[in-house]
Design an enzyme around this catalytic site. Structure first.
Site, mmCIF file in Angstrom:
data_model
loop_
_atom_site.group_PDB
_atom_site.id
_atom_site.type_symbol
_atom_site.label_atom_id
_atom_site.label_comp_id
_atom_site.label_asym_id
_atom_site.label_seq_id
_atom_site.Cartn_x
_atom_site.Cartn_y
_atom_site.Cartn_z
ATOM 1 N N LYS A 144 -5.807 -11.897 6.812
ATOM 2 C CA LYS A 144 -6.132 -10.934 8.355
ATOM 3 C C LYS A 144 -5.413 -9.594 7.999
ATOM 4 O O LYS A 144 -4.370 -9.170 7.897
ATOM 5 C CB LYS A 144 -5.684 -11.753 9.458
ATOM 6 C CG LYS A 144 -5.925 -11.405 10.496
ATOM 7 C CD LYS A 144 -5.252 -10.296 11.155
ATOM 8 C CE LYS A 144 -5.570 -9.513 12.587
ATOM 9 N NZ LYS A 144 -4.668 -8.687 13.120
ATOM 10 N N GLY A 169 6.598 -11.181 10.709
ATOM 11 C CA GLY A 169 5.916 -9.516 12.145
ATOM 12 C C GLY A 169 6.447 -10.054 13.075
ATOM 13 O O GLY A 169 8.353 -10.890 12.838
ATOM 14 N N SER A 170 5.811 -10.046 14.154
ATOM 15 C CA SER A 170 7.455 -10.762 15.711
ATOM 16 C C SER A 170 7.560 -12.051 16.271
ATOM 17 O O SER A 170 7.009 -12.700 15.177
ATOM 18 C CB SER A 170 6.386 -9.826 16.950
ATOM 19 O OG SER A 170 5.640 -10.431 16.898
ATOM 20 N N ARG A 171 8.607 -12.206 16.817
ATOM 21 C CA ARG A 171 9.074 -14.098 16.858
ATOM 22 C C ARG A 171 7.328 -14.014 18.176
ATOM 23 O O ARG A 171 7.368 -15.306 17.710
ATOM 24 C CB ARG A 171 10.022 -13.131 18.096
ATOM 25 C CG ARG A 171 10.482 -14.706 17.982
ATOM 26 C CD ARG A 171 12.017 -14.477 18.697
ATOM 27 N NE ARG A 171 12.901 -14.700 18.497
ATOM 28 C CZ ARG A 171 14.147 -15.124 18.618
ATOM 29 N NH1 ARG A 171 14.431 -16.174 19.749
ATOM 30 N NH2 ARG A 171 15.039 -13.803 18.781
ATOM 31 N N GLY A 200 4.477 -12.948 18.042
ATOM 32 C CA GLY A 200 3.312 -13.021 17.507
ATOM 33 C C GLY A 200 3.094 -14.562 16.747
ATOM 34 O O GLY A 200 2.805 -15.594 15.771
ATOM 35 N N GLY A 201 4.240 -14.988 15.714
ATOM 36 C CA GLY A 201 4.926 -15.909 15.170
ATOM 37 C C GLY A 201 4.681 -17.206 15.756
ATOM 38 O O GLY A 201 4.453 -18.338 15.534
ATOM 39 N N GLU A 208 7.872 -15.931 9.298
ATOM 40 C CA GLU A 208 9.627 -14.825 9.180
ATOM 41 C C GLU A 208 9.305 -13.879 10.547
ATOM 42 O O GLU A 208 8.618 -12.789 10.021
ATOM 43 C CB GLU A 208 9.336 -14.762 7.978
ATOM 44 C CG GLU A 208 10.693 -13.351 7.259
ATOM 45 C CD GLU A 208 10.654 -12.362 6.779
ATOM 46 O OE1 GLU A 208 10.166 -11.998 5.379
ATOM 47 O OE2 GLU A 208 11.961 -11.577 7.780
ATOM 48 N N CYS A 233 13.529 -6.288 8.154
ATOM 49 C CA CYS A 233 14.316 -7.197 8.213
ATOM 50 C C CYS A 233 15.423 -7.595 8.129
ATOM 51 O O CYS A 233 15.578 -8.783 8.371
ATOM 52 C CB CYS A 233 13.023 -8.674 7.688
ATOM 53 S SG CYS A 233 12.035 -8.635 6.375
ATOM 54 N N GLU A 290 17.337 -8.712 17.753
ATOM 55 C CA GLU A 290 16.518 -7.782 16.812
ATOM 56 C C GLU A 290 16.001 -5.781 17.958
ATOM 57 O O GLU A 290 15.062 -6.936 18.557
ATOM 58 C CB GLU A 290 15.897 -8.357 16.080
ATOM 59 C CG GLU A 290 15.144 -7.358 15.197
ATOM 60 C CD GLU A 290 13.624 -8.131 14.280
ATOM 61 O OE1 GLU A 290 14.276 -7.384 12.630
ATOM 62 O OE2 GLU A 290 12.906 -8.363 14.321
HETATM 63 P P1 NAP Z 1 3.045 -8.397 15.105
HETATM 64 O O1 NAP Z 1 2.946 -7.721 16.528
HETATM 65 O O2 NAP Z 1 3.744 -9.938 15.009
HETATM 66 O O3 NAP Z 1 2.385 -8.440 14.607
HETATM 67 C C1 NAP Z 1 1.676 -9.092 12.819
HETATM 68 C C2 NAP Z 1 0.233 -9.721 12.807
HETATM 69 O O4 NAP Z 1 -0.019 -11.109 13.331
HETATM 70 C C3 NAP Z 1 -0.782 -9.114 13.018
HETATM 71 O O5 NAP Z 1 -2.302 -8.953 11.882
HETATM 72 C C4 NAP Z 1 -1.419 -9.152 13.984
HETATM 73 O O6 NAP Z 1 -2.565 -8.784 14.371
HETATM 74 C C5 NAP Z 1 -0.623 -10.380 14.078
HETATM 75 N N1 NAP Z 1 -0.976 -11.241 15.609
HETATM 76 C C6 NAP Z 1 -0.064 -11.085 16.494
HETATM 77 N N2 NAP Z 1 0.105 -12.021 17.450
HETATM 78 C C7 NAP Z 1 -0.200 -12.066 17.607
HETATM 79 C C8 NAP Z 1 -1.249 -13.444 17.622
HETATM 80 N N3 NAP Z 1 -0.291 -13.987 19.209
HETATM 81 N N4 NAP Z 1 -2.473 -14.333 17.407
HETATM 82 C C9 NAP Z 1 -3.303 -13.723 16.364
HETATM 83 N N5 NAP Z 1 -2.308 -12.792 15.196
HETATM 84 C C10 NAP Z 1 -1.686 -12.290 16.008
HETATM 85 O O7 NAP Z 1 4.545 -7.997 14.325
HETATM 86 P P2 NAP Z 1 4.128 -6.214 13.455
HETATM 87 O O8 NAP Z 1 2.725 -5.679 13.824
HETATM 88 O O9 NAP Z 1 4.138 -6.111 11.892
HETATM 89 O O10 NAP Z 1 5.777 -5.140 14.122
HETATM 90 C C11 NAP Z 1 5.501 -5.679 15.696
HETATM 91 C C12 NAP Z 1 7.158 -5.603 15.807
HETATM 92 O O11 NAP Z 1 7.194 -6.797 14.833
HETATM 93 C C13 NAP Z 1 7.837 -4.562 15.414
HETATM 94 O O12 NAP Z 1 8.439 -4.196 16.180
HETATM 95 C C14 NAP Z 1 9.312 -5.705 14.590
HETATM 96 O O13 NAP Z 1 10.202 -6.181 16.165
HETATM 97 C C15 NAP Z 1 8.676 -7.076 14.306
HETATM 98 N N6 NAP Z 1 9.091 -7.450 13.262
HETATM 99 C C16 NAP Z 1 9.970 -8.154 12.159
HETATM 100 C C17 NAP Z 1 9.802 -7.851 11.361
HETATM 101 C C18 NAP Z 1 11.008 -8.990 10.375
HETATM 102 O O14 NAP Z 1 10.595 -9.319 9.204
HETATM 103 N N7 NAP Z 1 11.179 -9.856 11.448
HETATM 104 C C19 NAP Z 1 8.801 -7.070 10.293
HETATM 105 C C20 NAP Z 1 8.052 -6.752 10.448
HETATM 106 C C21 NAP Z 1 7.683 -6.691 12.340
HETATM 107 P P3 NAP Z 1 -3.178 -8.410 15.635
HETATM 108 O O15 NAP Z 1 -2.408 -7.035 16.085
HETATM 109 O O16 NAP Z 1 -4.843 -7.832 15.438
HETATM 110 O O17 NAP Z 1 -3.489 -9.345 16.655
#
Ligand code: NAP
Length: 527
Positions: free
Chosen positions: A184, A241-243, A245-246, A265, A302, A394
């Site tokens: 994706k 990604g985010s907690r 989203g995960g 993660e 991260c 975080e």
């Molecule tokens: P994210 O918002 O979690 O998105 C990551 C991916 O997952 C994107 O492709 C997003 O696409 C998808 N997604 C997110 N929520 C979803 C849901 N409820 N259902 C289906 N798909 C979903 O993360 P990000 O854009 O990388 O960064 C945002 C935040 O994530 C940062 O501010 C940070 O806090 C955290 N982050 C943490 C790490 C780590 O390694 N710990 C790394 C990167 C980011 P769509 O938005 O198109 O659905």
């Protein structure tokens, strides 16, 4: 190579008609061309059905074919040249050298998995010979190997547009295991994703593999990711990604009629324990190393050290003063996306209400911070830290909290209070060993990687690396998302009892035609 804004579904390039998406240049605050067509249920179904159809042929292809396929992806990524780097720079605001390094890491990772596939130890080929004369009951002939789970959906990370994205660690390890992959596309690097996706798509065709081994889906909002995780053909998910989203994806996967694993993660503050001997011996260099690590890549790692824990004494005060002075020299910098920048600004604002800010980075030439992250450093007592759990959460960006403990027992209490982490660091000298020995068993229960005398940013791709850890660092602490062991996430064991030789998989044949190291009647060797 030209970016068209299409999805890659098997061997086809398809323009989605359900939505229009645009990549964005956060440094120039401007949309990028071209427009991308977002897909919907039909494209999700097509990609998943193709992956399912490809699975058996792909997993049964010779290991050498699989290894060469991974190497072909690496070669094709290199062949994209500056086009890839320039697009990734525009979409992420990350500097050229950082992205060139990340590209090297990405192709190095693919090549590591190619050599792992050839070597074959991940198959865990194990043979227990029959014992027909055993009393009171005979023993059957038992043979075990690991097989891939099936199609895997991968969600790339915003902060590593190459190494944790379309052909990053999740994809490389899933393909190495023998699983078709559907990625994706991350909305923050749509063009980079298409370029890399085309490199993978070409490698699939050139390797003579079934087209469903790889697809790249583009979509607007959460719906497309949710549909992918819910599709019955999908057997596992890799996410960074985010907690929030995960956890949303873990929830969808658990509620399916047939639940599947999600290897997400998510978040980590990576505590650093600054022990007294180390602060006495080299507190000033540790302070500048710490601030360099906190602000590296605008703190968008991260493994960013979001927490330092030390004992109340003069050397810690000096360390704090030096760290504050070093942070005040750091400039505001553009973050990966406007969303990440505003989440950082919100997080820091809330932290201002819970802890004392002791240093702030330099504003831009016009005193501006918009779209960027202004580094911020905080100091709290252990008592305050333990009373305010939000201080242990975080904040993605260049900020960190220093926790001052009255004594060793309080330091252990702080360690015990922490959630699961990717890393913990001990800054220590030989005279700190006794305190480190008390901390170690606490940290082993909390984290995936324990470092001595380094900073956690920088994750080696190697055989012994663990980039994982208990929740919320990941949703499943039993593996890693970086390093050779990442392949384990996408495999499961199958035991073959008394199967005739004609039906046995090659890895388990008597004469060991693949020349694997196998555990045969308890003896490990090329037997
Ligand atoms: P994210 O918002 O979690 O998105 C990551 C991916 O997952 C994107 O492709 C997003 O696409 C998808 N997604 C997110 N929520 C979803 C849901 N409820 N259902 C289906 N798909 C979903 O993360 P990000 O854009 O990388 O960064 C945002 C935040 O994530 C940062 O501010 C940070 O806090 C955290 N982050 C943490 C790490 C780590 O390694 N710990 C790394 C990167 C980011 P769509 O938005 O198109 O659905």
């Amino acid at each position: 190579m030209k970016i068209t804004g299409e999805m890659l579904i098997g061997a086809s390039a398809v323009r989605g008609t359900d939505a229009t998406l645009r990549a964005f240049d956060p440094a120039r605050n401007a949309d990028l061309e071209p427009a991308f067509g977002g897909g919907g249920a039909a494209e999700v179904a097509r990609a998943c059905e193709l992956a399912d159809a490809a699975f058996d042929d792909y997993r049964h292809a010779p290991l050498e074919t699989r290894a060469q396929f991974l190497e072909a992806i690496a070669d094709n990524i290199i062949a994209l040249g500056d086009t890839l780097i320039e697009r990734a720079m525009a979409e992420s605001a990350l500097p050229k050298a950082r992205l060139e390094g990340e590209r090297a890491r990405t192709v190095g990772q693919l090549r590591l998995f190619a050599s792992l596939v050839r070597e074959g130890r991940w198959l865990c080929a194990t043979l227990d010979s029959a014992q027909p004369d055993r009393k009171p009951l005979p023993r059957s002939d038992l043979r075990l190997q690991k097989i891939p789970l099936g199609p895997v959906v991968v969600f790339g990370a915003s902060n590593f547009p190459l190494a944790f994205s379309v052909a990053g660690g999740d994809t490389a390890s899933a393909l190495a295991a023998g699983c078709p992959v559907i990625v994706k596309s991350h909305p923050a690097h749509l063009g980079t994703s298409e370029l890399v996706g085309r490199a993978v798509q070409k490698a699939v065709a050139d390797s003579g593999l079934p087209e469903g081994v790889f697809s790249l889906i583009v979509g607007a909002g959460n719906a497309i990711g949710e549909a992918l995780v819910a599709h019955p053909a999908v057997q596992a998910v890799g996410f960074t990604g985010s907690r929030r989203g995960g956890l949303a994806l873990v929830d969808i996967a658990a509620k399916r009629p047939v639940p599947i694993p999600v290897f997400a993660e998510m978040s980590s503050v990576n505590p650093v324990f600054a022990l007294p001997g180390a602060l006495a011996a080299r507190g000033d260099t540790l302070a500048s190393g710490y601030i360099d690590s906190v602000t590296l890549g605008v703190g968008q790692f991260c493994t960013n050290p979001g927490l330092v824990i030390g004992l109340e004494e003069a050397d810690l005060d000096d360390f704090i003063d030096n760290a504050a002075a070093a942070l005040e020299k750091k400039d505001v910098q553009t973050m990966l996306t406007a969303g990440i920048a505003s989440a950082y600004a919100d997080g820091v604002r809330q932290r201002d209400g819970a802890a004392k800010r002791i240093a702030t980075g330099k504003k831009g030439a016009k005193g501006e911070t918009s779209g960027g992250a202004l580094p911020a450093l905080y100091r709290v007592s252990a008592e305050e830290f333990l009373a305010r759990p939000q201080l242990a959460e975080e904040i993605f960006g260049p900020t960190s909290v220093i926790v001052v403990c009255r004594d060793e027992d309080e330091m252990i209490a702080v360690a015990r209070s922490l959630e699961g982490q990717l890393t913990a660091t001990l800054l220590m000298e030989p005279d700190d060993v006794e305190l480190a020995r008390r901390l170690l068993p606490v940290l082993e229960r909390k984290v995936g990687r324990i470092l001595a005398n380094g900073f956690p940013t920088g994750v080696e791709v190697s055989y012994a690396m663990v980039h994982g850890g208990p929740y919320p660092a990941t949703s499943d602490s039993r593996s890693t998302s970086v390093g050779a062991m990442a392949i384990e996430r996408f495999l499961r064991p199958v035991c073959y009892q008394d199967l005739p030789a004609a039906l046995l998989p090659e890895a388990l044949a008597d004469d060991n035609p693949l020349l694997l190291w196998r555990l045969r009647d308890g003896q490990l060797g090329p037997n």
